[in-house]
Design an enzyme around this catalytic site. Sequence first.
Site, PDB file in Angstrom:
ATOM      1  N   PRO A  32       0.895  -1.261  -0.071  1.00 34.01           N
ATOM      2  CA  PRO A  32       0.063   0.074  -0.038  1.00 34.01           C
ATOM      3  C   PRO A  32       0.865   1.152   0.052  1.00 34.01           C
ATOM      4  O   PRO A  32       1.678   1.445   0.982  1.00 34.01           O
ATOM      5  CB  PRO A  32      -0.744  -0.007   1.303  1.00 34.01           C
ATOM      6  CG  PRO A  32       0.007  -0.960   2.164  1.00 34.01           C
ATOM      7  CD  PRO A  32       0.710  -1.998   1.341  1.00 34.01           C
ATOM      8  N   MET A  33       0.636   2.286  -0.845  1.00 35.91           N
ATOM      9  CA  MET A  33       1.549   3.435  -1.018  1.00 35.91           C
ATOM     10  C   MET A  33       0.377   4.534  -1.293  1.00 35.91           C
ATOM     11  O   MET A  33      -0.126   4.647  -2.284  1.00 35.91           O
ATOM     12  CB  MET A  33       2.487   3.208  -2.091  1.00 35.91           C
ATOM     13  CG  MET A  33       3.483   2.217  -1.895  1.00 35.91           C
ATOM     14  SD  MET A  33       4.797   1.876  -3.276  1.00 35.91           S
ATOM     15  CE  MET A  33       3.718   0.973  -4.372  1.00 35.91           C
ATOM     16  N   MET A  34       0.473   5.557  -0.239  1.00 36.24           N
ATOM     17  CA  MET A  34      -0.201   6.916  -0.318  1.00 36.24           C
ATOM     18  C   MET A  34      -0.019   7.380  -1.803  1.00 36.24           C
ATOM     19  O   MET A  34       1.341   7.838  -2.162  1.00 36.24           O
ATOM     20  CB  MET A  34      -0.098   7.685   0.651  1.00 36.24           C
ATOM     21  CG  MET A  34      -0.236   7.207   2.147  1.00 36.24           C
ATOM     22  SD  MET A  34      -2.113   6.738   1.975  1.00 36.24           S
ATOM     23  CE  MET A  34      -2.743   8.528   1.944  1.00 36.24           C
ATOM     24  N   GLN A  85      -6.262  -1.396   3.120  1.00 38.57           N
ATOM     25  CA  GLN A  85      -5.171  -0.957   4.633  1.00 38.57           C
ATOM     26  C   GLN A  85      -6.008   0.203   5.275  1.00 38.57           C
ATOM     27  O   GLN A  85      -6.192   1.238   4.829  1.00 38.57           O
ATOM     28  CB  GLN A  85      -3.958  -0.638   4.272  1.00 38.57           C
ATOM     29  CG  GLN A  85      -3.145  -0.325   5.243  1.00 38.57           C
ATOM     30  CD  GLN A  85      -1.778   0.074   5.171  1.00 38.57           C
ATOM     31  OE1 GLN A  85      -1.286   1.123   4.542  1.00 38.57           O
ATOM     32  NE2 GLN A  85      -0.590  -0.842   5.403  1.00 38.57           N
ATOM     33  N   CYS A 115       3.517   3.190   9.219  1.00 35.19           N
ATOM     34  CA  CYS A 115       3.680   4.606   8.517  1.00 35.19           C
ATOM     35  C   CYS A 115       4.338   5.737   9.567  1.00 35.19           C
ATOM     36  O   CYS A 115       3.625   5.824  10.535  1.00 35.19           O
ATOM     37  CB  CYS A 115       2.268   5.221   7.849  1.00 35.19           C
ATOM     38  SG  CYS A 115       2.485   6.799   7.021  1.00 35.19           S
ATOM     39  N   LYS A 154       0.527  -4.809   9.380  1.00 34.98           N
ATOM     40  CA  LYS A 154       1.760  -4.404   8.758  1.00 34.98           C
ATOM     41  C   LYS A 154       2.477  -3.523   9.905  1.00 34.98           C
ATOM     42  O   LYS A 154       2.000  -2.568  10.242  1.00 34.98           O
ATOM     43  CB  LYS A 154       1.457  -3.653   7.370  1.00 34.98           C
ATOM     44  CG  LYS A 154       2.910  -3.386   6.546  1.00 34.98           C
ATOM     45  CD  LYS A 154       2.630  -2.634   5.275  1.00 34.98           C
ATOM     46  CE  LYS A 154       3.674  -2.597   4.212  1.00 34.98           C
ATOM     47  NZ  LYS A 154       4.593  -1.580   4.672  1.00 34.98           N
ATOM     48  N   GLY A 227      10.231  -3.794   2.145  1.00 35.59           N
ATOM     49  CA  GLY A 227      11.597  -3.134   2.380  1.00 35.59           C
ATOM     50  C   GLY A 227      12.681  -3.472   1.564  1.00 35.59           C
ATOM     51  O   GLY A 227      13.236  -4.473   1.935  1.00 35.59           O
ATOM     52  N   GLY A 228      12.864  -2.410   0.755  1.00 29.97           N
ATOM     53  CA  GLY A 228      14.475  -2.674   0.108  1.00 29.97           C
ATOM     54  C   GLY A 228      14.426  -3.808  -1.088  1.00 29.97           C
ATOM     55  O   GLY A 228      15.330  -4.075  -1.623  1.00 29.97           O
TER      56      GLY A 228
END
Length: 347
Positions: A32-34, A85, A115, A154, A227-228
């Site tokens: 999930p990405m704003m 989410q 977040c 998450k 992550g990464g």
Amino acid sequence: MTATEQRKNSPNPLSSRENSRYEASLRLSVAPMMDWTDRHCRVFHRILTPGARLYTEMVHANAVIHGDRERLLGFDGSEQPLALQLGGSDPAALAQAARIAADWGYDEVNLNCGCPSDRVLAGRFGACLMREPELVAECVAAMVAAVDIPVTVKCRLGVDEDKEYAQFAAFVDRQVQAGAAMVVVHARNAWLKGLSPKENREIPPLRYDWAYRLKQERPGLPVVLNGGIASVADAQAHMQHLDGVMLGRAAYHDPYVLHALEAAQTGAPLRPREALLRELRPYVEAQLAGGLSLKHISKHLLGLFHAQPGGRAFRQILSEGAHRPGANWGLLEQALQVTREQAARVA
């Protein structure tokens, strides 16, 4: 026995799901990405990766309850398996929002405990909740009691100066005890002061070994790593230790990696980028006919030819033209034509 009771009594709560497609999607998901993973982005990602689990942008529980639900929750059926989410820290509000999500047809609700922005800190949700494991457990339990779809969490490894693996593991254990079906671990700390959200995705060091250890010590708990992770090789290496991987920025800036990773997992042949983009045409034209501006879709396509001959021209044509009145599929055809021409010159 209800589905909720089955999940509570199962060492692997997701195993009781009859939806085998949802279960299989655990292997690969998109974070999930704003401002990024809106419905138009998700439809495009679904074309690239038919089997992955997709997540919405974070939506606060109060917005779900009181806001424009079609705008916030509406999705195309092709997007499933799809998780909503949620942000928040009020168990009753989260339970109500979870019920609404289930009624709308979502396959999962995921609680954001990762977040790090000032806005979520001020609102007492996101990463700061890792300091309140009992409150989070109350939220999880309330949602689990309210719905018959999986409730997941998450989280980060900790916040600020947290350096104890035992503290992180105890946080996860408490949420599983409350009924969480899965945990997605963004394998770095969140710095609540001094770093921007962007810096929080890059500066705190990654500790993949904590996620590996969590899974090793709790083999019945589904653990997904975030992550990464930037390449197919990275993802496949992590898959040797964990149940799945969740790609974030790489999936957005270089979306073809999603297609390449699913192909590597399933043995399906790689398809050309242009062919994949053309599958989006009916959706684009339907949205334009409904009054949407092309720019709202094309912004999610800019990275399709990342690091490919003509990729810069593809981005430039879309960036400069999509906001103009009357922009339509013809602009994408123009961008594809220039990309083909430049690729041919290189070859």
